[in-house]
Design an enzyme around this catalytic site. Structure first.
Site, PDB file in Angstrom:
ATOM      1  N   ARG A  63       0.836  -1.200   0.000  1.00 22.50           N
ATOM      2  CA  ARG A  63       0.000   0.000   0.000  1.00 22.50           C
ATOM      3  C   ARG A  63       0.866   1.243   0.000  1.00 22.50           C
ATOM      4  O   ARG A  63       0.574   2.222  -0.677  1.00 22.50           O
ATOM      5  CB  ARG A  63      -0.954   0.010   1.206  1.00 22.50           C
ATOM      6  CG  ARG A  63      -1.751   1.313   1.322  1.00 22.50           C
ATOM      7  CD  ARG A  63      -2.877   1.245   2.332  1.00 22.50           C
ATOM      8  NE  ARG A  63      -2.595   0.509   3.527  1.00 22.50           N
ATOM      9  CZ  ARG A  63      -1.871   0.964   4.563  1.00 22.50           C
ATOM     10  NH1 ARG A  63      -1.345   2.171   4.526  1.00 22.50           N
ATOM     11  NH2 ARG A  63      -1.688   0.207   5.621  1.00 22.50           N
ATOM     12  N   TYR A 115     -16.248  16.380 -16.940  1.00 23.43           N
ATOM     13  CA  TYR A 115     -16.650  14.975 -16.910  1.00 23.43           C
ATOM     14  C   TYR A 115     -17.690  14.730 -15.814  1.00 23.43           C
ATOM     15  O   TYR A 115     -17.544  15.209 -14.682  1.00 23.43           O
ATOM     16  CB  TYR A 115     -15.413  14.109 -16.706  1.00 23.43           C
ATOM     17  CG  TYR A 115     -15.694  12.676 -16.357  1.00 23.43           C
ATOM     18  CD1 TYR A 115     -16.523  11.893 -17.163  1.00 23.43           C
ATOM     19  CD2 TYR A 115     -15.124  12.096 -15.228  1.00 23.43           C
ATOM     20  CE1 TYR A 115     -16.786  10.568 -16.839  1.00 23.43           C
ATOM     21  CE2 TYR A 115     -15.375  10.775 -14.901  1.00 23.43           C
ATOM     22  CZ  TYR A 115     -16.210  10.012 -15.708  1.00 23.43           C
ATOM     23  OH  TYR A 115     -16.460   8.715 -15.375  1.00 23.43           O
ATOM     24  N   ASP A 187      -6.857  18.433 -15.528  1.00 19.07           N
ATOM     25  CA  ASP A 187      -7.168  17.098 -16.013  1.00 19.07           C
ATOM     26  C   ASP A 187      -6.682  17.026 -17.460  1.00 19.07           C
ATOM     27  O   ASP A 187      -7.249  17.646 -18.357  1.00 19.07           O
ATOM     28  CB  ASP A 187      -8.678  16.865 -15.927  1.00 19.07           C
ATOM     29  CG  ASP A 187      -9.090  15.462 -16.380  1.00 19.07           C
ATOM     30  OD1 ASP A 187      -8.321  14.822 -17.116  1.00 19.07           O
ATOM     31  OD2 ASP A 187     -10.203  15.033 -16.017  1.00 19.07           O
ATOM     32  N   LYS A 212      -7.523   5.601 -19.911  1.00 20.12           N
ATOM     33  CA  LYS A 212      -7.827   6.040 -21.273  1.00 20.12           C
ATOM     34  C   LYS A 212      -6.598   5.905 -22.180  1.00 20.12           C
ATOM     35  O   LYS A 212      -6.129   4.819 -22.435  1.00 20.12           O
ATOM     36  CB  LYS A 212      -8.364   7.464 -21.233  1.00 20.12           C
ATOM     37  CG  LYS A 212      -9.444   7.711 -20.161  1.00 20.12           C
ATOM     38  CD  LYS A 212     -10.646   6.799 -20.281  1.00 20.12           C
ATOM     39  CE  LYS A 212     -11.845   7.226 -19.447  1.00 20.12           C
ATOM     40  NZ  LYS A 212     -11.670   7.213 -18.006  1.00 20.12           N
TER      41      LYS A 212
END
Length: 396
Positions: A63, A115, A187, A212
């Site tokens: 982690r 978005y 972004d 993406k």
């Protein structure tokens, strides 16, 4: 995330490297000192042996750090000309980490047409925790100034915007942010670092849905952040470690593999995108076409200045301007697949009002141009003749 003592070496090794080379080698020195593996190994482990309490080789628990994820984080930083990269379980997990920098009463100015998942996270989660969001039309950057208050802490920019492809001048917004001592986050999912480098234009944080274009093959869900400031990186690393919204080693490996062909894929996305956009604009059954490469596209001159190409994302409305006409087109496509997401090698078509932006109230959607007749295309890397032929038959 890069540890403090790696910083100087990392920066020195990245300065002279050109972008196409960075996709292959950026940040990847000494990734496997044990066996010399050319590709970053998948370290599928949750924990690491220690020689003495606290004595380990840089990793103690996956982690807080994993060698495969670390390789991806260094690659992300290299591509964006940043110094520190962080990888997360999704793009929204990356945005979530940024928002955790703030406290109740703080205000964030965000792009008006963004978005739907970002809007949902802002309004349905963090507004309930006391953070206020002001959604602003940023095509003219001076619109931002009237919304800045003593409580404003950050400006959140998406450019090109999803799905209206609006262009925001990052350098101009950066000046406003710096004058008012605000963070600027961008972004960069649609443009990718191949087309646009927000940190070089003055941004403090770059966010990617690496699901993406960076992954590029529609087979992984990952998010990323890149920053230059070490103190900001330390805060984000603490949040990443404490909250645990990390990506696993297999997902990290898949995105690293995708990045190695990013430059080649983006070349074809841009070429096909231009061909499809021009075809749509000339078609009698198509209404408006939204693509930054057109001279009459709002802020085309800004796109030309801050981007090296115009990408493969296109939105358009049907001439009939009805839900039924848009539905008929997307249901009849054969090469384009009707599906969520974008940026893969395959071409995808989506209906924002009922898919990616359904979480935004209809009245708010339509104010930004997301009407029922709008279709969004993620143009893939197939032969352009097949893509245009598919659109021709679906529209006809």
């Amino acid at each position: 995330m890069l540890k403090h003592n790696e910083y100087a070496t990392f920066v020195a090794n990245q300065i002279a490297m050109k972008f196409n080379t960075k996709t292959i080698h950026g940040g990847q020195e000494n990734i496997d000192p044990g066996y010399g593996s050319v590709m970053p190994p998948i370290y599928q482990t949750s924990t690491y042996a220690q020689s003495t309490p606290g004595g380990h080789k840089g990793f103690e628990y996956s982690r807080s750090g994993n060698p495969t994820r670390s390789a991806l984080e260094k690659s992300l930083a290299s591509l964006e000309n940043g110094d520190f990269g962080l990888a997360y379980g999704s793009g929204l997990a990356a945005i979530d980490a940024v928002l955790k920098l703030f406290k109740p009463g703080d205000e964030i100015i965000a792009t008006k047409d963004l978005y739907g998942g970002s809007y949902r996270l802002f309004t349905a989660i963090f507004e309930n925790l006391g953070i206020r969001f002001r959604f602003v039309e940023m095509g003219e950057e001076n619109n931002i100034k009237q919304y800045i208050t003593d409580n404003t802490k950050m400006i959140w920019v998406e450019t090109p915007t999803n799905p209206m492809m609006n262009i925001i001048d990052i350098a101009a917004v950066s000046k406003i942010a710096k004058t008012n001592k605000l963070l600027l986050a961008v972004d960069n999912t649609f443009a990718t670092p191949y087309l646009q480098l927000p940190l070089d234009l003055g941004a403090d944080i770059v966010m990617h849905s690496a699901t993406k274009y960076l992954g590029g093959h529609s087979d992984v869900v990952v998010g990323g952040l890149v920053v230059k400031d070490e103190k900001l990186a330390e805060k984000l690393y603490f949040i990443q470690k404490a909250s645990g919204a990390i990506c696993g080693p297999q997902d990290s490996f898949l995105v690293l593999r995708g990045i190695k062909t990013l430059h080649l894929r983006m070349q074809r996305h841009c070429e096909n995108g231009e061909a499809v956009a021009k075809f749509l604009k000339a078609h009698p059954k198509v209404g408006k076409v939204y693509w930054p490469g057109f001279r009459d596209h709002p802020n085309h001159h800004i796109a030309k200045k801050q981007m090296t190409g115009f990408g493969g994302m296109i939105s358009f409305s049907t001439k009939e301007d009805t839900l039924e006409s848009a539905t008929k087109v997307v249901e009849n496509l054969k090469v384009f697949t009707l599906a969520e997401s974008l940026g893969g090698v395959e071409s995808l078509a989506g209906h924002p009002a009922s898919m990616t932006h359904a979480s935004i109230p209809k009245e708010e959607r339509e104010k930004t141009g997301v009407v029922d007749s709008l279709i969004r295309l993620s143009v893939g890397i197939e032969d352009e003749e097949d893509l245009i032929g598919d659109l021709e038959q679906a529209l006809g």
